[in-house]
Write a protein that holds these residues in place. Structure first.
Motif, PDB file in Angstrom:
ATOM      1  N   ASN A 110     -17.636  -2.716 -66.301  1.00 58.79           N
ATOM      2  CA  ASN A 110     -17.765  -2.487 -64.860  1.00 58.79           C
ATOM      3  C   ASN A 110     -18.067  -1.022 -64.521  1.00 58.79           C
ATOM      4  N   GLU A 111     -18.196  -0.177 -65.553  1.00 54.68           N
ATOM      5  CA  GLU A 111     -18.484   1.240 -65.305  1.00 54.68           C
ATOM      6  C   GLU A 111     -19.647   1.689 -66.192  1.00 54.68           C
ATOM      7  N   PRO A 112     -20.876   1.376 -65.793  1.00 53.99           N
ATOM      8  CA  PRO A 112     -22.033   1.733 -66.629  1.00 53.99           C
ATOM      9  C   PRO A 112     -22.296   3.232 -66.714  1.00 53.99           C
ATOM     10  N   TRP A 113     -21.548   4.014 -65.965  1.00 51.29           N
ATOM     11  CA  TRP A 113     -21.691   5.485 -65.971  1.00 51.29           C
ATOM     12  C   TRP A 113     -20.711   6.162 -66.926  1.00 51.29           C
ATOM     13  N   HIS A 114     -19.691   5.452 -67.384  1.00 51.46           N
ATOM     14  CA  HIS A 114     -18.585   6.030 -68.158  1.00 51.46           C
ATOM     15  C   HIS A 114     -18.900   5.963 -69.649  1.00 51.46           C
ATOM     16  N   TYR A 115     -18.995   7.143 -70.288  1.00 51.36           N
ATOM     17  CA  TYR A 115     -19.309   7.210 -71.716  1.00 51.36           C
ATOM     18  C   TYR A 115     -18.252   8.017 -72.470  1.00 51.36           C
ATOM     19  N   GLU A 116     -17.969   7.548 -73.677  1.00 48.62           N
ATOM     20  CA  GLU A 116     -17.062   8.237 -74.583  1.00 48.62           C
ATOM     21  C   GLU A 116     -17.715   8.320 -75.965  1.00 48.62           C
ATOM     22  N   LEU A 117     -17.164   9.185 -76.800  1.00 54.06           N
ATOM     23  CA  LEU A 117     -17.713   9.360 -78.143  1.00 54.06           C
ATOM     24  C   LEU A 117     -17.056   8.398 -79.124  1.00 54.06           C
ATOM     25  N   ARG A 118     -17.898   7.646 -79.810  1.00 60.18           N
ATOM     26  CA  ARG A 118     -17.461   6.774 -80.896  1.00 60.18           C
ATOM     27  C   ARG A 118     -18.356   7.081 -82.100  1.00 60.18           C
ATOM     28  N   PRO A 119     -17.966   8.034 -82.954  1.00 63.10           N
ATOM     29  CA  PRO A 119     -18.830   8.473 -84.059  1.00 63.10           C
ATOM     30  C   PRO A 119     -19.309   7.345 -84.957  1.00 63.10           C
ATOM     31  N   GLU A 120     -18.478   6.326 -85.142  1.00 57.95           N
ATOM     32  CA  GLU A 120     -18.861   5.217 -86.013  1.00 57.95           C
ATOM     33  C   GLU A 120     -20.050   4.426 -85.463  1.00 57.95           C
ATOM     34  N   ALA A 121     -20.325   4.593 -84.174  1.00 55.50           N
ATOM     35  CA  ALA A 121     -21.431   3.856 -83.556  1.00 55.50           C
ATOM     36  C   ALA A 121     -22.779   4.270 -84.126  1.00 55.50           C
ATOM     37  N   VAL A 122     -22.872   5.470 -84.686  1.00 55.41           N
ATOM     38  CA  VAL A 122     -24.135   5.944 -85.253  1.00 55.41           C
ATOM     39  C   VAL A 122     -24.621   4.995 -86.342  1.00 55.41           C
ATOM     40  N   GLU A 123     -23.684   4.469 -87.127  1.00 54.33           N
ATOM     41  CA  GLU A 123     -24.051   3.555 -88.217  1.00 54.33           C
ATOM     42  C   GLU A 123     -23.810   2.091 -87.872  1.00 54.33           C
ATOM     43  N   HIS A 124     -22.806   1.832 -87.054  1.00 52.44           N
ATOM     44  CA  HIS A 124     -22.399   0.438 -86.843  1.00 52.44           C
ATOM     45  C   HIS A 124     -22.631  -0.073 -85.427  1.00 52.44           C
ATOM     46  N   GLY A 125     -23.118   0.780 -84.553  1.00 54.78           N
ATOM     47  CA  GLY A 125     -23.310   0.357 -83.176  1.00 54.78           C
ATOM     48  C   GLY A 125     -22.032   0.477 -82.366  1.00 54.78           C
ATOM     49  N   CYS A 126     -22.173   0.446 -81.066  1.00 57.73           N
ATOM     50  CA  CYS A 126     -21.000   0.596 -80.185  1.00 57.73           C
ATOM     51  C   CYS A 126     -20.121  -0.645 -80.231  1.00 57.73           C
ATOM     52  N   PRO A 127     -18.809  -0.472 -80.075  1.00 57.82           N
ATOM     53  CA  PRO A 127     -17.900  -1.621 -80.073  1.00 57.82           C
ATOM     54  C   PRO A 127     -18.077  -2.445 -78.808  1.00 57.82           C
ATOM     55  N   PRO A 128     -17.577  -3.676 -78.800  1.00 56.61           N
ATOM     56  CA  PRO A 128     -17.643  -4.499 -77.585  1.00 56.61           C
ATOM     57  C   PRO A 128     -16.960  -3.782 -76.422  1.00 56.61           C
ATOM     58  N   MET A 129     -17.527  -3.941 -75.252  1.00 56.27           N
ATOM     59  CA  MET A 129     -16.963  -3.287 -74.075  1.00 56.27           C
ATOM     60  C   MET A 129     -15.775  -4.081 -73.524  1.00 56.27           C
ATOM     61  N   TYR A 130     -14.818  -3.354 -72.950  1.00 55.83           N
ATOM     62  CA  TYR A 130     -13.756  -4.004 -72.194  1.00 55.83           C
ATOM     63  C   TYR A 130     -14.317  -4.389 -70.830  1.00 55.83           C
ATOM     64  N   PRO A 131     -13.827  -5.475 -70.234  1.00 57.90           N
ATOM     65  CA  PRO A 131     -14.302  -5.838 -68.892  1.00 57.90           C
ATOM     66  C   PRO A 131     -14.080  -4.716 -67.876  1.00 57.90           C
ATOM     67  N   ASP A 132     -12.932  -4.056 -67.984  1.00 59.63           N
ATOM     68  CA  ASP A 132     -12.608  -2.922 -67.112  1.00 59.63           C
ATOM     69  C   ASP A 132     -11.439  -2.173 -67.754  1.00 59.63           C
ATOM     70  N   PRO A 133     -11.074  -1.000 -67.230  1.00 58.07           N
ATOM     71  CA  PRO A 133     -10.009  -0.207 -67.869  1.00 58.07           C
ATOM     72  C   PRO A 133      -8.666  -0.910 -68.010  1.00 58.07           C
ATOM     73  N   SER A 134      -8.372  -1.862 -67.148  1.00 60.62           N
ATOM     74  CA  SER A 134      -7.071  -2.529 -67.234  1.00 60.62           C
ATOM     75  C   SER A 134      -6.935  -3.361 -68.511  1.00 60.62           C
ATOM     76  N   HIS A 135      -8.054  -3.652 -69.196  1.00 65.18           N
ATOM     77  CA  HIS A 135      -8.013  -4.399 -70.451  1.00 65.18           C
ATOM     78  C   HIS A 135      -7.956  -3.479 -71.676  1.00 65.18           C
ATOM     79  N   ASP A 136      -8.049  -2.206 -71.465  1.00 67.48           N
ATOM     80  CA  ASP A 136      -8.034  -1.219 -72.549  1.00 67.48           C
ATOM     81  C   ASP A 136      -6.586  -0.958 -72.975  1.00 67.48           C
ATOM     82  N   PRO A 137      -6.234  -1.221 -74.249  1.00 68.66           N
ATOM     83  CA  PRO A 137      -4.846  -1.005 -74.691  1.00 68.66           C
ATOM     84  C   PRO A 137      -4.353   0.430 -74.463  1.00 68.66           C
ATOM     85  N   ARG A 138      -5.257   1.398 -74.465  1.00 64.83           N
ATOM     86  CA  ARG A 138      -4.837   2.782 -74.230  1.00 64.83           C
ATOM     87  C   ARG A 138      -4.247   2.970 -72.851  1.00 64.83           C
ATOM     88  N   MET A 139      -4.652   2.153 -71.900  1.00 65.69           N
ATOM     89  CA  MET A 139      -4.166   2.277 -70.521  1.00 65.69           C
ATOM     90  C   MET A 139      -2.773   1.714 -70.330  1.00 65.69           C
TER      91      MET A 139
END
Length: 207
Positions: free
Chosen positions: A176-205
């Motif tokens: 739900n936030e196409p403007w929000h980007y973070e660094l995931r170094p592993e994405a260079v070789e493996h691609g970005c991980p699946p997106m969370y629907p929104d921040p409330s689904h992110d375990p870090r929150m």
């Protein structure tokens, strides 16, 4: 409050001027502190330059001036980003420029105070803490406060990062936030991980 030198020298009889000034100031007392301050400054013959109130949050807390890019080191919202994230953003921005796309920073690092204000505003806007959590994290969990997230615009930049960001380790984290980007170094070789629907689904929150 910051004032310049007196704008003019008052002439005329001093006692009468003081009486008139005093009466005018008294009439403004019920209008609130800001009006009173302005009236007093004007009565003293000073030109008001800027009034800064306690609690005001500006660039030092992460507010971003219009037109800020990922190369603007003098802006705290950019300068306080994690160095690895900032490096990846700048590398991507240089390549995007070859395609005629420029990255603008709409939000980057934020102070806990600024994040807390955004959270309160979100609760007021969306009506509950639960709904606000879909859009704004708390100061203790926000990756913006830690300098690990950036909000990029305009739409052309978001589209460019959506297509090419993974090669720099830059990933959209929330659907739900196409403007929000973070660094995931592993994405260079493996691609970005699946997106969370929104921040409330992110375990870090939920920490």
């Amino acid at each position: 409050m910051t004032c310049s030198e007196p704008a003019r020298t008052t002439t005329g009889r001093l006692p009468g001027g003081l009486v008139t000034t005093t009466r005018r100031i008294r009439r403004t007392l019920a209008a609130g502190p800001r009006v009173v301050i302005a009236a007093v400054v004007k009565a003293l013959g000073y030109r008001l330059v800027r009034v800064q109130y306690h609690g005001t949050l500006g660039e030092a807390d992460g507010a971003v001036p219009r037109g800020t890019t990922v190369f603007d080191d003098e802006v705290p919202a950019v300068a306080n980003l994690d160095p690895a994230l900032l490096g990846a953003l700048r590398e991507a921005a240089k390549d995007a420029a070859n395609d005629g796309v420029e990255f603008f920073v709409n939000s980057g690092w934020r102070s806990p105070e600024y994040q807390n204000r955004l959270r309160r505003e979100a609760v007021s806007r969306y009506g509950s803490e639960k709904e606000a959590a879909r859009w704004v994290a708390t100061p203790g969990t926000s990756p913006h406060v830690s300098g690990n997230a950036v909000d990029i615009g305009p739409s052309e930049a978001k589209a460019w990062l959506s297509e090419h960001g993974a090669r720099y380790g830059l990933c959209q984290i929330y659907r739900n936030e196409p403007w929000h980007y973070e660094l995931r170094p592993e994405a260079v070789e493996h691609g970005c991980p699946p997106m969370y629907p929104d921040p409330s689904h992110d375990p870090r929150m939920r920490q």
